[in-house]
Design an enzyme around this catalytic site. Structure first.
Site, PDB file in Angstrom:
ATOM      1  N   ALA A   9       0.977  -1.271  -0.129  1.00  0.00           N
ATOM      2  CA  ALA A   9      -0.041  -0.102  -0.112  1.00  0.00           C
ATOM      3  C   ALA A   9       0.904   1.224  -0.072  1.00  0.00           C
ATOM      4  O   ALA A   9       2.222   1.123   0.179  1.00  0.00           O
ATOM      5  CB  ALA A   9      -0.834  -0.098   1.237  1.00  0.00           C
ATOM      6  N   LYS A  10       0.298   2.322  -0.312  1.00  0.00           N
ATOM      7  CA  LYS A  10       0.891   3.552  -0.214  1.00  0.00           C
ATOM      8  C   LYS A  10       1.521   3.934   0.793  1.00  0.00           C
ATOM      9  O   LYS A  10       2.837   4.630   0.937  1.00  0.00           O
ATOM     10  CB  LYS A  10       0.111   4.851  -0.581  1.00  0.00           C
ATOM     11  CG  LYS A  10      -0.818   4.595  -1.869  1.00  0.00           C
ATOM     12  CD  LYS A  10      -0.001   4.938  -3.247  1.00  0.00           C
ATOM     13  CE  LYS A  10      -0.789   4.629  -4.532  1.00  0.00           C
ATOM     14  NZ  LYS A  10      -2.257   5.148  -4.402  1.00  0.00           N
ATOM     15  N   ARG A  11       1.204   3.415   2.193  1.00  0.00           N
ATOM     16  CA  ARG A  11       1.784   4.030   3.340  1.00  0.00           C
ATOM     17  C   ARG A  11       3.174   3.343   3.577  1.00  0.00           C
ATOM     18  O   ARG A  11       3.892   3.452   4.433  1.00  0.00           O
ATOM     19  CB  ARG A  11       0.888   3.605   4.536  1.00  0.00           C
ATOM     20  CG  ARG A  11       0.428   2.107   4.822  1.00  0.00           C
ATOM     21  CD  ARG A  11      -0.348   2.218   5.661  1.00  0.00           C
ATOM     22  NE  ARG A  11      -1.230   0.519   5.737  1.00  0.00           N
ATOM     23  CZ  ARG A  11      -2.153   0.328   5.110  1.00  0.00           C
ATOM     24  NH1 ARG A  11      -2.558   1.220   4.273  1.00  0.00           N
ATOM     25  NH2 ARG A  11      -2.602  -0.726   4.850  1.00  0.00           N
TER      26      ARG A  11
END
Ligand code: GLU
Length: 318
Positions: A250-252
């Site tokens: 994920a982006k995080r």
């Protein structure tokens, strides 16, 4: 009389069908999405198919995201046939398909709230989590009562089976649950499962390559295709990219988009090389080069675990 067209290219191989990539424009693509897109492209191009891009913008839209996604896909070397379609411009097609199912007695209105569905017990003979059919046999009076109470109705498929088998290029025979899936949501938006089947058929797509998180939805889609009397495409559900904790990337998780990587001083060719390396093709720095080597049967069957902070140095780096 000669029918030869002046601009035809008699030696070009005939396109036999289409593969596709169908991103939801909710933000920038990360390395996992780019890897899936690359695989979809490789599967299509290596089998003489055309390649189409479809923007799945029926929900989760972020302004400008689709343009950025296409720019990133082009930057790593993917190409596609000119017309990029957007689902939001194809509502009439979905309505027509829903109309056909409704005329065949295959739909019903459902007034259940999300909460009611979660609380309802699974249908006695249905798969776990399947919609229990609460609204299946409502009388006209009961429906009118619910409408009068201001409840928006979703439209569901009246399925006559609880499971359906598909064949996947990587997973083999796969049987999965089918229930009375939603075709049109209470807010009027066509559901993903319907739109994807209608679009793949309308666009001549006969090969669907996507992340294996979507494998469980596939029997529903294939069943829907049979009800709509359109061909079931060939499927290949490819392994996802995971973070170091074993969860879907994920982006995080850090610098995981192409733009993040470029900001670190990397090039699109390097990012492509990383993706190709993860597929078992070290040193490939162009999609055309990779295409000559690609063998679907050699594809890793395990997810790629990625630590964005610990990516190796590419061979193209000095
Ligand atoms: N739009 C979906 C996604 O971005 C993909 C759907 C599909 O490939 O069938 O997850």
């Amino acid at each position: 009389m000669s029918t030869r067209k002046p601009h035809s290219a008699p030696t070009a191989p005939a396109v036999t069908g289409y593969g596709r990539f169908a991103p939801s424009p909710s933000g920038d693509l990360h390395l996992g999405n780019l890897r899936t897109a690359l695989l979809a492209w490789l599967f299509a191009r290596s089998t003489g198919r055309g390649f189409l891009m479809r923007i799945e913008d029926l929900d989760r839209v972020k302004a400008g995201a689709a343009e950025r996604q296409l720019a990133d896909l082009a930057a790593i070397g993917l190409d596609w046939e000119p017309e990029v379609v957007q689902q939001s411009e194809r509502l009439a097609l979905y309505d027509a398909a829903i109309g056909r199912l409704t005329s065949a007695g295959r739909t019903y209105e459902c007034f259940c709230t999300r909460r009611e569905i979660q609380q309802a017990v699974t249908a006695p003979h249905g798969p776990m989590g399947a919609y229990p059919g609460t609204c299946r046999e409502l009388t006209e009076g009961e429906k009118a009562q619910r409408r009068d109470a201001g409840r928006p109705a979703a439209l569901r498929l009246r399925a006559d089976i609880t499971g359906f088998e598909i064949t996947d290029e990587l997973h083999g025979r796969y049987r999965g649950a089918v229930d009375d899936l939603v075709l049109r949501r209470g807010d009027g938006t066509p559901a993903y499962n319907l739109a994807v089947v209608v679009d793949d058929a309308a666009q001549g797509i006969d090969q669907v390559v996507r992340g294996d998180d979507l494998l469980p939805s596939t029997p529903r889609q294939a069943y829907l295709a049979t009800l709509l009397e359109v061909p079931v495409p060939q499927y290949a559900h490819v392994p996802l990219v995971l973070n170091t904790a074993g969860q879907r990337l994920a982006k995080r998780d850090g610098a995981v988009t192409l733009r993040d990587r470029l900001a670190l001083g990397e090039t699109p060719e390097y990012v492509l090389e990383l993706l190709a390396d993860s597929l078992g093709y070290p040193g490939a720095t162009s999609t055309t080069g990779l295409l000559t080597q690609f063998r679907p049967e050699n594809l890793p069957r395990e997810p790629w675990t990625l630590d964005p902070d610990g990516l190796r140095q590419p061979s193209t780096c000095p």
